[in-house]
Design a protein around this motif. Structure first.
Motif, mmCIF file in Angstrom:
data_model
loop_
_atom_site.group_PDB
_atom_site.id
_atom_site.type_symbol
_atom_site.label_atom_id
_atom_site.label_comp_id
_atom_site.label_asym_id
_atom_site.label_seq_id
_atom_site.Cartn_x
_atom_site.Cartn_y
_atom_site.Cartn_z
ATOM 1 N N LEU A 179 0.806 -1.217 0.000
ATOM 2 C CA LEU A 179 0.000 0.000 0.000
ATOM 3 C C LEU A 179 0.842 1.270 0.000
ATOM 4 O O LEU A 179 0.554 2.217 -0.734
ATOM 5 N N SER A 180 1.901 1.309 0.822
ATOM 6 C CA SER A 180 2.687 2.538 0.936
ATOM 7 C C SER A 180 3.347 2.920 -0.378
ATOM 8 O O SER A 180 3.465 4.108 -0.709
ATOM 9 N N GLU A 181 3.772 1.920 -1.190
ATOM 10 C CA GLU A 181 4.373 2.209 -2.492
ATOM 11 C C GLU A 181 3.297 2.487 -3.534
ATOM 12 O O GLU A 181 3.435 3.390 -4.359
ATOM 13 N N GLU A 182 2.232 1.712 -3.511
ATOM 14 C CA GLU A 182 1.168 1.881 -4.499
ATOM 15 C C GLU A 182 0.522 3.257 -4.385
ATOM 16 O O GLU A 182 0.106 3.854 -5.386
ATOM 17 N N PHE A 183 0.432 3.770 -3.162
ATOM 18 C CA PHE A 183 -0.156 5.084 -2.908
ATOM 19 C C PHE A 183 0.531 6.156 -3.744
ATOM 20 O O PHE A 183 -0.094 7.116 -4.198
ATOM 21 N N LEU A 184 1.827 5.989 -3.972
ATOM 22 C CA LEU A 184 2.611 6.969 -4.720
ATOM 23 C C LEU A 184 2.812 6.590 -6.179
ATOM 24 O O LEU A 184 2.927 7.464 -7.038
ATOM 25 N N LYS A 185 2.871 5.285 -6.475
ATOM 26 C CA LYS A 185 3.299 4.840 -7.794
ATOM 27 C C LYS A 185 2.170 4.375 -8.711
ATOM 28 O O LYS A 185 2.302 4.458 -9.941
ATOM 29 N N ASP A 186 1.096 3.851 -8.155
ATOM 30 C CA ASP A 186 0.059 3.243 -8.991
ATOM 31 C C ASP A 186 -0.945 4.288 -9.460
ATOM 32 O O ASP A 186 -1.887 4.641 -8.747
ATOM 33 N N TYR A 187 -0.740 4.775 -10.684
ATOM 34 C CA TYR A 187 -1.647 5.774 -11.234
ATOM 35 C C TYR A 187 -3.059 5.230 -11.432
ATOM 36 O O TYR A 187 -4.018 6.012 -11.511
ATOM 37 N N ASN A 188 -3.202 3.911 -11.518
ATOM 38 C CA ASN A 188 -4.521 3.318 -11.711
ATOM 39 C C ASN A 188 -5.438 3.530 -10.508
ATOM 40 O O ASN A 188 -6.667 3.489 -10.650
ATOM 41 N N GLY A 189 -4.857 3.718 -9.341
ATOM 42 C CA GLY A 189 -5.662 3.870 -8.134
ATOM 43 C C GLY A 189 -5.829 5.304 -7.674
ATOM 44 O O GLY A 189 -6.523 5.567 -6.693
ATOM 45 N N GLN A 190 -5.209 6.241 -8.375
ATOM 46 C CA GLN A 190 -5.231 7.635 -7.950
ATOM 47 C C GLN A 190 -6.374 8.408 -8.614
ATOM 48 O O GLN A 190 -6.723 8.149 -9.764
ATOM 49 N N THR A 191 -6.928 9.355 -7.872
ATOM 50 C CA THR A 191 -7.910 10.286 -8.420
ATOM 51 C C THR A 191 -7.550 11.687 -7.950
ATOM 52 O O THR A 191 -7.258 11.889 -6.771
ATOM 53 N N TYR A 192 -7.561 12.632 -8.873
ATOM 54 C CA TYR A 192 -7.308 14.030 -8.541
ATOM 55 C C TYR A 192 -8.612 14.811 -8.708
ATOM 56 O O TYR A 192 -9.351 14.609 -9.668
ATOM 57 N N TRP A 193 -8.862 15.718 -7.751
ATOM 58 C CA TRP A 193 -10.147 16.399 -7.675
ATOM 59 C C TRP A 193 -9.986 17.908 -7.666
ATOM 60 O O TRP A 193 -9.091 18.439 -7.001
ATOM 61 N N LEU A 194 -10.866 18.598 -8.391
ATOM 62 C CA LEU A 194 -11.091 20.024 -8.208
ATOM 63 C C LEU A 194 -12.331 20.157 -7.342
ATOM 64 O O LEU A 194 -13.426 19.769 -7.757
ATOM 65 N N SER A 195 -12.145 20.661 -6.140
ATOM 66 C CA SER A 195 -13.214 20.716 -5.142
ATOM 67 C C SER A 195 -13.596 22.171 -4.912
ATOM 68 O O SER A 195 -12.846 22.937 -4.315
ATOM 69 N N ALA A 196 -14.786 22.559 -5.393
ATOM 70 C CA ALA A 196 -15.214 23.959 -5.380
ATOM 71 C C ALA A 196 -16.220 24.205 -4.265
ATOM 72 O O ALA A 196 -17.198 23.459 -4.113
ATOM 73 N N ASN A 197 -15.988 25.255 -3.479
ATOM 74 C CA ASN A 197 -16.886 25.585 -2.382
ATOM 75 C C ASN A 197 -18.148 26.258 -2.910
ATOM 76 O O ASN A 197 -18.091 27.277 -3.607
ATOM 77 N N ILE A 198 -19.287 25.698 -2.580
ATOM 78 C CA ILE A 198 -20.555 26.158 -3.152
ATOM 79 C C ILE A 198 -20.934 27.543 -2.639
ATOM 80 O O ILE A 198 -21.313 28.429 -3.412
ATOM 81 N N SER A 199 -20.842 27.764 -1.332
ATOM 82 C CA SER A 199 -21.337 29.013 -0.744
ATOM 83 C C SER A 199 -20.550 30.230 -1.212
ATOM 84 O O SER A 199 -21.100 31.335 -1.299
ATOM 85 N N THR A 200 -19.265 30.066 -1.526
ATOM 86 C CA THR A 200 -18.467 31.222 -1.952
ATOM 87 C C THR A 200 -18.810 31.675 -3.363
ATOM 88 O O THR A 200 -18.586 32.840 -3.717
ATOM 89 N N PHE A 201 -19.335 30.772 -4.168
ATOM 90 C CA PHE A 201 -19.686 31.129 -5.542
ATOM 91 C C PHE A 201 -21.120 31.650 -5.648
ATOM 92 O O PHE A 201 -21.399 32.552 -6.429
ATOM 93 N N PHE A 202 -22.026 31.084 -4.847
ATOM 94 C CA PHE A 202 -23.433 31.458 -4.977
ATOM 95 C C PHE A 202 -23.887 32.432 -3.894
ATOM 96 O O PHE A 202 -25.005 32.929 -3.945
ATOM 97 N N LYS A 203 -23.001 32.706 -2.910
ATOM 98 C CA LYS A 203 -23.314 33.664 -1.852
ATOM 99 C C LYS A 203 -24.698 33.395 -1.259
ATOM 100 O O LYS A 203 -25.553 34.275 -1.185
ATOM 101 N N THR A 204 -24.905 32.157 -0.838
ATOM 102 C CA THR A 204 -26.187 31.747 -0.296
ATOM 103 C C THR A 204 -26.000 31.103 1.059
ATOM 104 O O THR A 204 -24.946 30.535 1.348
ATOM 105 N N GLU A 205 -27.034 31.189 1.881
ATOM 106 C CA GLU A 205 -27.023 30.539 3.186
ATOM 107 C C GLU A 205 -27.690 29.175 3.132
ATOM 108 O O GLU A 205 -27.838 28.504 4.157
ATOM 109 N N ASN A 206 -28.100 28.744 1.938
ATOM 110 C CA ASN A 206 -28.827 27.477 1.808
ATOM 111 C C ASN A 206 -27.903 26.264 1.893
ATOM 112 O O ASN A 206 -28.366 25.142 2.037
ATOM 113 N N PHE A 207 -26.621 26.482 1.759
ATOM 114 C CA PHE A 207 -25.657 25.382 1.831
ATOM 115 C C PHE A 207 -24.707 25.621 2.997
ATOM 116 O O PHE A 207 -24.350 26.760 3.291
ATOM 117 N N PRO A 208 -24.284 24.550 3.656
ATOM 118 C CA PRO A 208 -23.276 24.714 4.708
ATOM 119 C C PRO A 208 -22.005 25.337 4.132
ATOM 120 O O PRO A 208 -21.637 25.064 2.984
#
Length: 301
Positions: free
Chosen positions: A189-218
């Motif tokens: 696991l410790s090597e695969e975590f760094l080397k195995d591209y098949n198991g990796q996922t990269y994310w763009l995580s956008a905060n909802i409230s900062t874009f929509f300026k709403t109190e409806n979302f945490p």
């Protein structure tokens, strides 16, 4: 990074001590004005760490391969660009670390961006130059563009919004491919975590409230868009030694949590949340691959 059960127990017992926690909170709290002792500590620590890491790479990694004259290579088609996303991620996270540590020392916002946010770009450029003098690899302009993109993602948001509304995160699940080629994709696991591209996922995580300026979302709720790939036993899709690879791109849509937006008065918890905020929080997820297959994951990490 691994933590023993003993260390975790001791840590939380320590937090329960009000006096000790107060001292740690005071230490962890960013300085309102320039604190030269903190600034010097940050500069010396980062410079020492970078130097030691580069020397270790040279002695323990590059020394196993023949040296060569400086050369470049074009590896932009390898690993379905997962390696390039790794460079974007590393530059972004190191830049954020550099800026945050200078903020802790009370350095001005301008200098945080000039000297802190470029930490990742500088360090990764040095590594790339070392690649250029290795017979096994070479200086990759594609890697350098990815390094610049990661740094730009952090700096651009600070200049535009004075905050990070879009985070770059990482998640990993063990794949079936590492066992087929452990010397390349990792053994354990410790090597695969760094080397195995098949198991990796990269994310763009956008905060909802900062874009929509709403109190409806945490305030801490994000929407996340992920990219991954699988079916890769080698970087080169035309490798004669690994024919008939079913290389597939994966695209994901999920929710996430921005841990740094969880309200707390504890500087210790703020620091912990900041550290672990590089990891995508598991949530139900939709996926679509490059072959048109749609899948619902009750929980995806």
């Amino acid at each position: 990074m691994k933590y023993s059960v003993y260390s975790i127990v001791v840590f939380f017992c320590f937090l329960c001590n009000t006096s000790a926690q107060s001292r740690i909170n005071q230490f962890s709290k960013p300085s309102d004005t320039l604190n030269n002792s903190r600034k010097n500590a940050v500069v010396i620590t980062e410079a020492t760490f970078a130097a030691v890491t580069l020397v270790a790479l040279d002695r323990l990694w590059y020394a196993d391969y023949p040296r060569s004259k400086f050369k470049t290579l074009n590896d932009n088609e390898e690993w379905l660009q997962m390696d390039k996303l790794g460079h974007v991620f590393s530059a972004y996270q190191l830049g954020q670390l550099g800026a945050n540590t200078l903020n802790w020392a009370g350095v001005s916002e301008k200098n945080q961006l000039l000297y802190g946010a470029t930490l990742g770009l500088g360090f990764l450029t040095a590594v790339e130059v070392m690649d250029g003098f290795s017979q096994e690899w070479g200086f990759s302009w594609g890697d350098m563009m990815a390094n610049g993109l990661g740094t730009g993602l952090y700096v651009g948001q600070e200049l535009l919004w004075e905050e990070q509304r879009i985070l770059l995160k990482y998640s990993f699940s063990r794949s079936d491919f590492a066992s087929q080629r452990p010397e390349k994709l990792g053994n354990g696991l410790s090597e695969e975590f760094l080397k195995d591209y098949n198991g990796q996922t990269y994310w763009l995580s956008a905060n909802i409230s900062t874009f929509f300026k709403t109190e409806n979302f945490p305030k801490w709720l994000n929407i996340a868009f992920g990219y991954g790939a699988e079916g890769m036993l080698t970087g080169n899709p035309n490798d004669d030694n690994f024919l008939n690879q079913n290389r597939v791109r994966q695209f994901y849509l999920s929710l996430d949590v921005d841990l740094t937006r969880i309200k707390t008065n504890s500087s210790v918890l703020k620091t912990i949340f900041s550290v672990f905020n590089i990891i995508k929080v598991p949530f139900p997820t939709f996926s679509l691959n490059s072959q048109g297959a749609v899948k619902w994951h009750y929980i995806y990490f």
